[in-house]
Design a protein around this motif. Sequence first.
Motif, PDB file in Angstrom:
ATOM      1  N   ASP A 162      49.684 -27.726  16.826  1.00 34.81           N
ATOM      2  CA  ASP A 162      49.232 -28.988  16.567  1.00 34.81           C
ATOM      3  C   ASP A 162      49.313 -29.022  14.961  1.00 34.81           C
ATOM      4  N   ASP A 218      44.537 -31.106  10.250  1.00 34.20           N
ATOM      5  CA  ASP A 218      43.959 -30.332  11.268  1.00 34.20           C
ATOM      6  C   ASP A 218      42.827 -29.347  10.872  1.00 34.20           C
ATOM      7  N   HIS A 245      40.558 -33.988  13.857  1.00 34.90           N
ATOM      8  CA  HIS A 245      39.690 -33.910  14.784  1.00 34.90           C
ATOM      9  C   HIS A 245      38.682 -33.289  15.123  1.00 34.90           C
ATOM     10  N   HIS A 246      38.364 -32.110  14.061  1.00 35.62           N
ATOM     11  CA  HIS A 246      37.251 -31.204  14.219  1.00 35.62           C
ATOM     12  C   HIS A 246      35.875 -31.812  13.689  1.00 35.62           C
ATOM     13  N   THR A 272      45.425 -33.746  16.459  1.00 36.20           N
ATOM     14  CA  THR A 272      45.676 -34.079  14.947  1.00 36.20           C
ATOM     15  C   THR A 272      46.968 -35.100  15.118  1.00 36.20           C
ATOM     16  N   ASP A 316      47.398 -28.828  22.298  1.00 33.53           N
ATOM     17  CA  ASP A 316      45.752 -29.184  21.965  1.00 33.53           C
ATOM     18  C   ASP A 316      45.138 -29.601  23.291  1.00 33.53           C
TER      19      ASP A 316
HETATM   20 MN    MN Z   1      44.367 -29.629  16.462  1.00 32.70          MN
END
Ligand code: MN
Length: 342
Positions: free
Chosen positions: A28, A93, A119-120, A139, A171
């Motif tokens: 990703d 990411d 996206h964390h 991501t 992912d």
């Molecule tokens: Mn990721």
Amino acid sequence: MQKIKRLKAFLNTPKKVIITTHYKPDADALGSSLGLAGFLKKKGHQVTVISPSDYPDFLKWMSGEKDVINFEADNEKKSAKLVEEADIIFCLDFNCLTRINKLGEYVAEADAVKVLIDHHPDPKRFAEYELWSTQAAATAELIYEFINLLGGRTAIDQDIAECLYAGIMTDTGQFKHPSTTKNVHEVTADLIGLGADIAKVGRNIYDNNSLDRLKFTGFALSKRLKVLEPQHTAYFRISKADLKKYNSKTGDTEGLVNYALSLKGIVFSAVIIERPETIRMSLRSKGNFSVNDFARKHFSGGGHPNAAGGKSDLSLDETVEKFEQLVKTYEKQLNNFYKKTN
Ligand code: MN
Ligand code: 5GP
């Protein structure tokens, strides 16, 4: 979200662009970086992707990969200059500059416009522009959205589509994690329509094992996997000597943690590895047990609720001992989560 649209005007004229992603990039991280790089190059920008470290061989089919600068491989000066001269820096990411180690210090100091696409959970607010959502499975899904926001969908060609597809496929755990929404399938369908050869991407990533790697996996499964039944937990303990014996390369241990999670009755899994600089941990869970919280609280790490990582400055044996003791304190919770997921 709306603010990021302003980048459309900014990117209307050629810019010096840096794209960077987290340490030891996975599909990703690298797929998002090279997908975005491919798109921005097509739009006439001067684009350089800088990785904080090396990455697995099974990602080296991605278009543009040959031009990626590995910061750690004696490229600090060159990278520092590029970062300093950049007009815009994309951070993909990862959610905090410490995830890119020393490169993060240069990025923090740079005058460039900074953009976070990630996206964390719980990002540190270091970028002027953000396209951030924990609802995104990858991501790469957000990169697709970003390209669309810029009105650039038709510029997505086979190479770009395959980079983004690789990020989404991996992912989502090959489209089986709960993050695999309707939107994920819609984006994927569009990427296929735009030319992604998904069988090729699957082969390149999953059917690319060295004999050493397969043998190492067999060894780890038969000799290094321990099950803590009362806590519904399973983990691997991998020493420096184990890695050496099987000539282990970057990426060879990726995915091992999933074997432990695939065991019947297991809701929490870990791989504890003795790396040259520190003990590294890879953590996974099923259901509501947050390995992000666990990693943050006990092992100076983080990640997603069901996939996270961390580290330990203790010895391998001490780390394993600490892990086992900690897991015991979560026994009640893990039992409850087990009941809910079964
Ligand atoms: Mn990721
Ligand atoms: P992996 O186990 O595949 O290395 O990582 C799983 C997830 O946790 C990935 O999303 C990765 O970015 C994140 N992660 C891994 N190690 C760390 C860490 O030390 N700190 C933080 N914040 N996230 C991590």
